[in-house]
Scaffold this active site. Structure first.
Site, short mmCIF file in Angstrom:
data_model
loop_
_atom_site.label_atom_id
_atom_site.label_comp_id
_atom_site.label_asym_id
_atom_site.label_seq_id
_atom_site.Cartn_x
_atom_site.Cartn_y
_atom_site.Cartn_z
N ARG A 115 0.80 -1.23 0.00
CA ARG A 115 0.00 0.00 0.00
C ARG A 115 0.83 1.27 0.00
O ARG A 115 0.56 2.20 0.71
CB ARG A 115 -0.98 0.02 1.20
CG ARG A 115 -1.89 -1.17 1.30
CD ARG A 115 -2.80 -1.38 0.10
NE ARG A 115 -3.71 -2.48 0.36
CZ ARG A 115 -3.44 -3.76 0.02
NH1 ARG A 115 -2.31 -4.07 -0.63
NH2 ARG A 115 -4.31 -4.70 0.29
N TYR A 148 -8.25 -5.42 -9.56
CA TYR A 148 -7.84 -4.97 -10.88
C TYR A 148 -8.80 -4.06 -11.63
O TYR A 148 -8.45 -3.52 -12.68
CB TYR A 148 -7.49 -6.19 -11.75
CG TYR A 148 -6.25 -6.88 -11.22
CD1 TYR A 148 -4.99 -6.34 -11.47
CD2 TYR A 148 -6.33 -8.01 -10.43
CE1 TYR A 148 -3.85 -6.92 -10.96
CE2 TYR A 148 -5.19 -8.60 -9.91
CZ TYR A 148 -3.95 -8.05 -10.18
OH TYR A 148 -2.83 -8.64 -9.67
N PHE A 427 -3.31 -18.78 -14.76
CA PHE A 427 -1.95 -18.42 -15.19
C PHE A 427 -1.47 -17.23 -14.37
O PHE A 427 -2.27 -16.60 -13.68
CB PHE A 427 -1.90 -18.13 -16.69
CG PHE A 427 -2.72 -16.95 -17.15
CD1 PHE A 427 -2.21 -15.65 -17.09
CD2 PHE A 427 -4.01 -17.13 -17.65
CE1 PHE A 427 -2.97 -14.56 -17.53
CE2 PHE A 427 -4.77 -16.04 -18.09
CZ PHE A 427 -4.25 -14.76 -18.02
C1 LIG Z 1 -2.42 -7.02 -4.40
C2 LIG Z 1 -1.08 -6.40 -4.10
C3 LIG Z 1 -0.11 -6.75 -5.23
C4 LIG Z 1 -1.25 -4.89 -4.02
O1 LIG Z 1 0.01 -4.26 -3.91
P1 LIG Z 1 0.21 -2.80 -3.26
O2 LIG Z 1 1.56 -2.34 -3.70
O3 LIG Z 1 -0.10 -2.85 -1.84
O4 LIG Z 1 -0.90 -1.94 -4.05
P2 LIG Z 1 -0.91 -0.34 -4.21
O5 LIG Z 1 -0.23 0.28 -3.02
O6 LIG Z 1 -0.36 0.04 -5.53
O7 LIG Z 1 -2.46 -0.09 -4.15
C5 LIG Z 1 -3.17 0.55 -5.17
C6 LIG Z 1 -4.63 0.68 -4.76
O8 LIG Z 1 -5.21 -0.61 -4.76
C7 LIG Z 1 -5.79 -0.90 -3.49
N1 LIG Z 1 -5.53 -2.31 -3.24
C8 LIG Z 1 -4.40 -2.96 -3.48
N2 LIG Z 1 -4.53 -4.24 -3.13
C9 LIG Z 1 -5.77 -4.39 -2.65
C10 LIG Z 1 -6.47 -5.48 -2.11
N3 LIG Z 1 -5.89 -6.68 -2.02
N4 LIG Z 1 -7.74 -5.28 -1.71
C11 LIG Z 1 -8.31 -4.07 -1.80
N5 LIG Z 1 -7.67 -2.98 -2.30
C12 LIG Z 1 -6.42 -3.14 -2.72
C13 LIG Z 1 -5.04 0.00 -2.53
O9 LIG Z 1 -5.78 0.24 -1.39
C14 LIG Z 1 -4.85 1.23 -3.38
O10 LIG Z 1 -6.05 1.98 -3.41
P3 LIG Z 1 -6.06 3.56 -3.47
O11 LIG Z 1 -5.36 3.93 -4.74
O12 LIG Z 1 -7.51 3.89 -3.47
O13 LIG Z 1 -5.31 3.99 -2.27
C15 LIG Z 1 -0.49 -6.91 -2.76
O14 LIG Z 1 -1.42 -6.67 -1.75
C16 LIG Z 1 -0.15 -8.38 -2.73
O15 LIG Z 1 0.99 -8.76 -3.05
N6 LIG Z 1 -1.09 -9.26 -2.35
C17 LIG Z 1 -0.81 -10.69 -2.22
C18 LIG Z 1 -0.55 -11.37 -3.56
C19 LIG Z 1 -1.70 -11.16 -4.50
O16 LIG Z 1 -2.85 -11.45 -4.17
N7 LIG Z 1 -1.40 -10.67 -5.72
C20 LIG Z 1 -2.37 -10.47 -6.75
C21 LIG Z 1 -2.22 -11.62 -7.69
S1 LIG Z 1 -3.50 -11.73 -8.87
#
Ligand SMILES: CC(C)(COP(=O)(O)OP(=O)(O)OC[C@H]1O[C@@H](n2cnc3c(N)ncnc32)[C@H](O)[C@@H]1OP(=O)(O)O)[C@@H](O)C(=O)NCCC(=O)NCCS
Length: 427
Positions: A115, A148, A427
């Site tokens: 975040r 996404y 994938f």
């Molecule tokens: C999902 C993930 C990649 C997000 O990474 P991050 O660097 O924390 O994301 P960002 O800081 O760029 O967040 C961007 C926005 O998305 C939101 N967001 C990101 N992940 C989110 C989640 N899991 N649930 C809800 N909102 C989320 C943030 O709150 C932020 O919102 P804002 O712009 O309104 O403040 C990270 O939480 C992660 O690694 N999760 C575990 C692995 C995973 O599930 N990956 C996705 C694979 S499909």
């Protein structure tokens, strides 16, 4: 330009640098760098630490992809704090064309660095790179459905999970000619990949599989702790043509040996005969009480194959493939349509790629799309266009929800297909 070495997106590099982070492509020939990236990827999905065998496998499997990392050089670890990888995957669209789409995978951000915009930099970077490479779409499968949409992806296929009570149902399907045989993944790898290619080409929503993704469906990968439980059965037509296989494992049976559970890893059927024969094989296994399967289409005909429709239950229905349209004319012209018509679409896209007003004219099932100043018939966000793109029945719901405005019925009639799209793998 080789997509693996195309330059990194400057906007994202600068955004990350402003927070003290470094954005870098991983050199696939640098085993240490790729191992660090793989460790971060496994950790990101709460997996175990990868074994040496799994790291060696990942070096081979990920080398053909574009692997990108984000590094915190001031931190205590040299492994990345953010990962993503991408490659152009042929997505089957209505009409059968296979459209190179930017497949995005392994999106992780270390919990120590969450975040603060790393995923935003990674996703923005991938979309701008795909656009610069001329790809009309980006695609992914998601861990969480809330992530996404903000980058313009919409769910475009749905997947079902099933449980069949095999002590309750009897086979009611048609003939099952052809031959079933047990085989081993290493003996069937090449044939299995050919069968999978037929399956994937035949259905909108499926993607052409890299050797690694295909191998994973034929049998467990090296280092999989469950590998010795997996069984593989191939189906060959009466003429000896390989047309399908099923990879599965047996679980349970400890309390009652007559009631094992079959978990289907993957069922591939290139023909209706193969589908029937493989399902019949699974449903008639002795010492089994339940067959479980995941990521099938919404139209999996299981209830039609048994005498008791309530014996075959859908246990889950979930969004599966997410589509992000980057180039509206190229994407809409790549698919065919089951009805003719003409519509002006006003597409909203905060990231800009797809934004604009377009006239879509379909004649004899083929589309021409061009920018127009005519008044819009339908106004929709790019997420909704991605959701509707492959023909799934989503337009009416989005219109009822107020997320598509205008002549949604006309849009629905143009885009929906008789056979719903399906993606049967991750994938
Ligand atoms: C999902 C993930 C990649 C997000 O990474 P991050 O660097 O924390 O994301 P960002 O800081 O760029 O967040 C961007 C926005 O998305 C939101 N967001 C990101 N992940 C989110 C989640 N899991 N649930 C809800 N909102 C989320 C943030 O709150 C932020 O919102 P804002 O712009 O309104 O403040 C990270 O939480 C992660 O690694 N999760 C575990 C692995 C995973 O599930 N990956 C996705 C694979 S499909």
């Amino acid at each position: 330009m080789d997509f693996r070495t195309a330059p990194l997106d400057d906007t994202s590099a600068q955004a990350l640098a402003a927070t003290g982070l470094r954005y870098a492509l991983v050199d696939a020939a640098d085993a240490d760098a790729l191992d660090g990236w793989t460790r971060a990827d496994f950790r990101g999905f709460h997996g175990r630490r990868p074994s040496p065998e799994q790291l060696a496998g990942a070096r081979e499997n990920f080398a053909p992809r574009r692997n990108t990392g984000v590094y915190d050089d001031a931190g205590a670890t040299t492994d990345p704090v953010g990962t993503v990888n991408t490659w152009p995957a042929p997505l089957t669209v209505p009409g059968g064309a296979r459209v190179d789409s930017w497949a995005i995978s392994s999106v992780t951000v270390a919990p120590t660095h969450r975040r603060r915009g790393i995923a935003t930099a990674l996703l923005g970077g991938e979309l701008r790179t795909a656009h610069a490479l001329g790809l009309p779409l980006a695609i992914l499968t998601v861990s969480e459905s809330v992530i996404y949409g903000r980058w313009g992806f919409g769910p475009a296929t749905w997947a079902t999970a099933w449980s069949v009570d095999t002590k309750r149902v009897r086979w009611s399907g048609g003939d099952t000619p052809g031959r079933l045989s047990f085989t081993e993944p290493e003996d069937y790898e090449e044939t299995g990949a050919q069968v999978l290619d037929r399956v994937m080409a035949d259905r909108p929503g499926e993607i052409g599989l890299e050797p690694y993704l295909a191998k994973r469906l034929v049998g467990p990968l090296k280092g999989d702790p469950e590998a010795d439980k997996a069984r593989l059965v191939r189906y060959d037509s009466a003429d000896g043509e390989p047309e399908g296989f099923v990879s599965y494992s047996l679980k349970g049976g400890d309390e009652d040996f007559t009631r094992h559970t079959v978990e289907v890893r993957y069922l591939a059927a290139a023909t209706p005969e193969a589908l029937r024969a493989l399902w019949r094989f699974l449903l008639e296994l002795d010492l089994v009480a339940e067959v479980k399967v995941w990521t099938r289409g919404v139209d999996e005909p299981l209830q039609a194959l048994v005498n008791d429709v309530r014996g075959a239950r859908v246990t889950d229905l979930e969004d599966h493939l997410w589509v992000r349209i980057l180039n509206v004319p190229a994407a809409l012209q790549a698919r065919t349509y089951e009805r003719d018509g003409s519509l002006v679409l006003e597409v909203a896209d905060e990231l800009g790629f797809a934004a604009g007003r377009y006239r879509l004219t379909v004649q004899d099932g083929r589309a021409t799309v061009s920018a127009t100043d005519d008044p819009a018939d339908v106004t929709l966000p790019v997420t909704a266009l991605g959701s509707a793109y492959l023909g799934h029945d989503v337009v009416r719901g989005l219109a009822l929800a107020g997320r598509i405005q205008g002549y949604a019925d006309a849009l629905d009639r143009l885009f929906r297909t008789a056979v719903p799209p399906r993606l049967s793998t991750w994938f």
